[in-house]
Design an enzyme around this catalytic site. Structure first.
Site, PDB file in Angstrom:
ATOM      1  N   ARG A   1       4.730  14.441   5.937  1.00  0.00           N
ATOM      2  CA  ARG A   1       4.014  15.683   6.200  1.00  0.00           C
ATOM      3  C   ARG A   1       2.499  15.530   6.051  1.00  0.00           C
ATOM      4  O   ARG A   1       1.733  15.899   6.941  1.00  0.00           O
ATOM      5  CB  ARG A   1       4.509  16.792   5.255  1.00  0.00           C
TER       6      ARG A   1
ATOM      7  N   LYS B   1      -2.639  -9.227   0.379  1.00  0.00           N
ATOM      8  CA  LYS B   1      -3.183 -10.577   0.200  1.00  0.00           C
ATOM      9  C   LYS B   1      -3.977 -10.711  -1.094  1.00  0.00           C
ATOM     10  O   LYS B   1      -4.588 -11.751  -1.344  1.00  0.00           O
ATOM     11  CB  LYS B   1      -4.078 -10.923   1.390  1.00  0.00           C
TER      12      LYS B   1
ATOM     13  N   HIS C   1      -3.000  16.924  -5.812  1.00  0.00           N
ATOM     14  CA  HIS C   1      -2.779  16.880  -4.363  1.00  0.00           C
ATOM     15  C   HIS C   1      -3.462  18.126  -3.809  1.00  0.00           C
ATOM     16  O   HIS C   1      -2.816  19.127  -3.491  1.00  0.00           O
ATOM     17  CB  HIS C   1      -1.282  16.901  -4.071  1.00  0.00           C
TER      18      HIS C   1
END
Length: 329
Positions: free
Chosen positions: A80, A108, A158
């Site tokens: 979402r 890496k 968030h």
């Protein structure tokens, strides 16, 4: 167009019940709701109201961010949030690039900072970051010139999810002030809960958190919320239930005796809602564990605004991108 409408709304009283003063967005980044004022939150919500109309058009695009480059850097899975940000950027005519952990040089051995500095060297305008480490967006905001938008940092915040939840509630209820909102479930591991609490409290709502004591952060009362382990108590008189996902991936073993016990004590079903207000809203940030947090008949029932949350996420993220890039065409 949407941007003109937005600029006009800044000259009069906010539709979200805030002050009449002319609030101007001055921040380079959006890192969380904890640091925002109520007027800044209202400004974002006003902008989202203006931009929501764009998604109803036959041609769902405005030239607002034409020439801007936006990179989404996601180190955790997302459906979402990532799609919503990408759609928001494209509807504002920005160029977009998506990078995941599996496709980045982090595999890496490159550090997050070095990855971000290399992206900055390509002259991008915005970096949208999701990362499992709390504070990762704050780190990048200190060392990078481009705007940083927090798309979720561990169990910290968030912010755009919190904003879209506020937007959806206000759209349905007409106000946020004095509403009774209960947040149900795994509070300890939920960045959504924290952003919602900060945003709701600043906009005048009365917030209760409810869940197992093992999934309740120590000292959460200091955020100005009521705490209960009784689901019926949390439902009684609530205008909104925001039901959280059980985040198995963030938990240590032993925090829940069993999923079955959680369902019995905190699962939302029609029987649990028999004494709820008729116009109570049911929300969920997704993804839903059907039959655990919500039964299907509740998730898909008349009180549910879950899909409206998803739709509103695009308008909110358009507003955030517009503001952090300077709020100008």
């Amino acid at each position: 167009m949407a941007t003109t409408t937005l600029l006009n709304t800044q000259k009069k009283e906010s539709r979200w019940g805030m002050t009449k003063k002319n609030v101007i967005w001055k921040r380079k980044d959006l890192l969380g709701l904890e640091d925002l004022s109520a007027d800044e939150i209202a400004l974002i919500l006003d902008a989202a109201k203006s931009f929501k109309e764009v998604s109803t058009r036959k041609v769902k695009k405005v030239p607002t961010l034409r020439g801007k480059t936006i990179v989404s850097l996601f180190f955790e899975p997302s459906t979402r949030t990532r799609i919503s940000f990408e759609l928001a950027a494209k509807r504002l005519s920005a160029d977009t690039i998506g990078i995941t952990a599996n496709s980045s040089s982090v595999l890496k051995g490159e550090t997050l900072k070095d990855t971000a500095k290399n992206i900055e060297a390509m002259n991008v305008d915005v970096v949208i970051l999701r990362h499992s480490t709390p504070g990762a967006p704050h780190l990048l905001a200190k060392v990078l010139g481009p705007s940083i938008i927090n798309a979720g940092d561990g169990a910290h915040e968030h912010p755009t999810q919190g904003l879209l939840d506020l937007f959806t509630i206000k759209e349905k209820k007409g106000t946020l002030k004095n509403l009774k909102v209960s947040i149900i479930g795994d509070i300890a591991h939920s960045r959504v809960a924290r952003s919602n609490i900060w945003g709701l409290k600043k906009m005048g709502a009365d917030v209760t958190v409810c869940g197992p004591s093992t999934l309740m952060p120590v000292g959460i009362e200091r955020m100005g919320v009521k705490v209960t382990n009784d689901l019926d108590q949390a439902i009684e008189g609530a205008d909104v239930l925001n039901v959280l996902r059980i985040q198995v991936e963030r938990q240590k073993k032993g925090l829940l005796p069993s999923i079955r016990e959680y369902i019995n004590l905190f699962g939302i079903n029609r029987q649990r809602l028999k004494n709820a207000k008729d116009d109570m809203l049911i929300m969920h940030p997704g993804p839903i564990n059907r039959g655990v947090e919500l039964t299907p008949d509740v998730a898909d029932g008349p009180c549910s605004v879950i899909l409206e949350q998803v739709a509103n996420g695009i308008a909110v993220r358009m507003a955030v991108l517009f503001l952090v890039t300077g709020g100008k065409e």
